[in-house]
Design an enzyme around this catalytic site. Sequence first.
Site, PDB file in Angstrom:
ATOM      1  N   ASN A   6     -12.332   5.172   5.460  1.00 49.10           N
ATOM      2  CA  ASN A   6     -12.615   4.650   4.123  1.00 49.10           C
ATOM      3  C   ASN A   6     -13.516   3.426   4.289  1.00 49.10           C
ATOM      4  O   ASN A   6     -13.064   2.385   4.746  1.00 49.10           O
ATOM      5  CB  ASN A   6     -11.294   4.273   3.440  1.00 49.10           C
ATOM      6  CG  ASN A   6     -11.508   3.610   2.101  1.00 49.10           C
ATOM      7  OD1 ASN A   6     -12.628   3.562   1.583  1.00 49.10           O
ATOM      8  ND2 ASN A   6     -10.436   3.092   1.526  1.00 49.10           N
ATOM      9  N   LYS A   8     -14.851   1.710   2.001  1.00 45.46           N
ATOM     10  CA  LYS A   8     -14.690   0.755   0.891  1.00 45.46           C
ATOM     11  C   LYS A   8     -16.083   0.346   0.370  1.00 45.46           C
ATOM     12  O   LYS A   8     -16.979   1.182   0.313  1.00 45.46           O
ATOM     13  CB  LYS A   8     -13.829  -0.433   1.341  1.00 45.46           C
ATOM     14  CG  LYS A   8     -12.491   0.044   1.936  1.00 45.46           C
ATOM     15  CD  LYS A   8     -11.485  -1.037   2.155  1.00 45.46           C
ATOM     16  CE  LYS A   8     -10.217  -0.418   2.750  1.00 45.46           C
ATOM     17  NZ  LYS A   8      -9.126  -1.374   2.895  1.00 45.46           N
ATOM     18  N   HIS A  76      -5.971   4.429  -4.350  1.00 45.97           N
ATOM     19  CA  HIS A  76      -5.905   3.411  -3.297  1.00 45.97           C
ATOM     20  C   HIS A  76      -5.274   2.136  -3.857  1.00 45.97           C
ATOM     21  O   HIS A  76      -5.504   1.780  -5.018  1.00 45.97           O
ATOM     22  CB  HIS A  76      -7.308   3.123  -2.754  1.00 45.97           C
ATOM     23  CG  HIS A  76      -7.281   2.339  -1.479  1.00 45.97           C
ATOM     24  ND1 HIS A  76      -7.100   0.976  -1.463  1.00 45.97           N
ATOM     25  CD2 HIS A  76      -7.362   2.736  -0.185  1.00 45.97           C
ATOM     26  CE1 HIS A  76      -7.087   0.570  -0.206  1.00 45.97           C
ATOM     27  NE2 HIS A  76      -7.244   1.607   0.599  1.00 45.97           N
ATOM     28  N   GLU A  78      -6.044  -0.836  -3.529  1.00 49.01           N
ATOM     29  CA  GLU A  78      -7.005  -1.817  -4.046  1.00 49.01           C
ATOM     30  C   GLU A  78      -7.373  -1.472  -5.494  1.00 49.01           C
ATOM     31  O   GLU A  78      -7.641  -2.367  -6.303  1.00 49.01           O
ATOM     32  CB  GLU A  78      -8.242  -1.857  -3.135  1.00 49.01           C
ATOM     33  CG  GLU A  78      -7.899  -2.571  -1.822  1.00 49.01           C
ATOM     34  CD  GLU A  78      -8.720  -2.153  -0.627  1.00 49.01           C
ATOM     35  OE1 GLU A  78      -9.752  -1.466  -0.798  1.00 49.01           O
ATOM     36  OE2 GLU A  78      -8.326  -2.502   0.506  1.00 49.01           O
ATOM     37  N   GLU A 142       0.025   3.995   2.794  1.00 52.97           N
ATOM     38  CA  GLU A 142      -0.643   2.745   3.159  1.00 52.97           C
ATOM     39  C   GLU A 142       0.185   1.574   2.631  1.00 52.97           C
ATOM     40  O   GLU A 142       0.003   1.153   1.477  1.00 52.97           O
ATOM     41  CB  GLU A 142      -2.047   2.696   2.541  1.00 52.97           C
ATOM     42  CG  GLU A 142      -2.951   3.826   2.994  1.00 52.97           C
ATOM     43  CD  GLU A 142      -4.427   3.432   2.917  1.00 52.97           C
ATOM     44  OE1 GLU A 142      -5.128   3.644   3.900  1.00 52.97           O
ATOM     45  OE2 GLU A 142      -4.854   2.891   1.876  1.00 52.97           O
ATOM     46  N   GLY A 148      -5.806  -4.366   5.886  1.00 61.16           N
ATOM     47  CA  GLY A 148      -6.776  -5.434   6.115  1.00 61.16           C
ATOM     48  C   GLY A 148      -6.145  -6.725   6.595  1.00 61.16           C
ATOM     49  O   GLY A 148      -6.787  -7.774   6.589  1.00 61.16           O
ATOM     50  N   SER A 178      -4.561  -1.143   8.964  1.00 60.66           N
ATOM     51  CA  SER A 178      -4.904  -1.807  10.234  1.00 60.66           C
ATOM     52  C   SER A 178      -4.820  -0.880  11.453  1.00 60.66           C
ATOM     53  O   SER A 178      -4.444  -1.314  12.538  1.00 60.66           O
ATOM     54  CB  SER A 178      -4.028  -3.052  10.450  1.00 60.66           C
ATOM     55  OG  SER A 178      -4.244  -3.991   9.407  1.00 60.66           O
TER      56      SER A 178
END
Length: 220
Positions: A6, A8, A76, A78, A142, A148, A178
């Site tokens: 991904n 991003k 996701h 985010e 996740e 991150g 990660s």
Amino acid sequence: MTIAGNWKMFFGPEPMELADLDAIVAPPYTRLVDCVEAGLTTYAQNVHWEPQGAYTGEISAPLLLALGVRGSIVGHSERRQSFGETDETVGLRTRAALDAGLHVIACIGETREEREGGEMENVLRRQLSVLEPHPNLVIAYEPVWAIGTGLTATPEICRDTHGFIKTIIDVPVLYGGSVNPGNAEALLSQPCVDGALVGGASLDVESFTAICQTAARIHS
Ligand code: 13P
């Protein structure tokens, strides 16, 4: 074993450098064509539930399919945290994408507060309640606290949480958070871990290649 990168909102590597890898890439929209033309299995990072319409800033499954895109990430964390994505819209996006013929990687995961408060199972159950098994559906677990941050779920947390997810929905489950060349082997060799959704390390050709090679070795 599925390894997906991904990218991003990063420009990302040169697609041709990834051409020999058995992996999925999810670049930003402006790079979808480059990745498709390089022969990569290319996914979008999001997809709307309507085939077309007045939805500024969104993209639909038919538009992605016309480009040669094969699937999409959906839900996701985010997007859930910063762009108002809800379980309901995750369900709508996933169903529409699968019905249209795209593959979907649907993301779920708890925050640190939810895990520490003993809410992890309830949160995952709620996030999964909008999804149904489908041959083209994959879940990515996740944990938000591992994205991150350099913090990775331990192999044991991965094994147990993936096992829990599979009691609710019987589809492959990828781990994300990660993942790097140093921890890929321990994570990917756990039972119930069917691959990885890689963020930061997928932007570096060497790191992403190493993770893909680890996955291939474990699988063989
Ligand atoms: P990192 O690998 O950078 O932690 O990102 C994980 C992720 O969000 C993949 O979708």
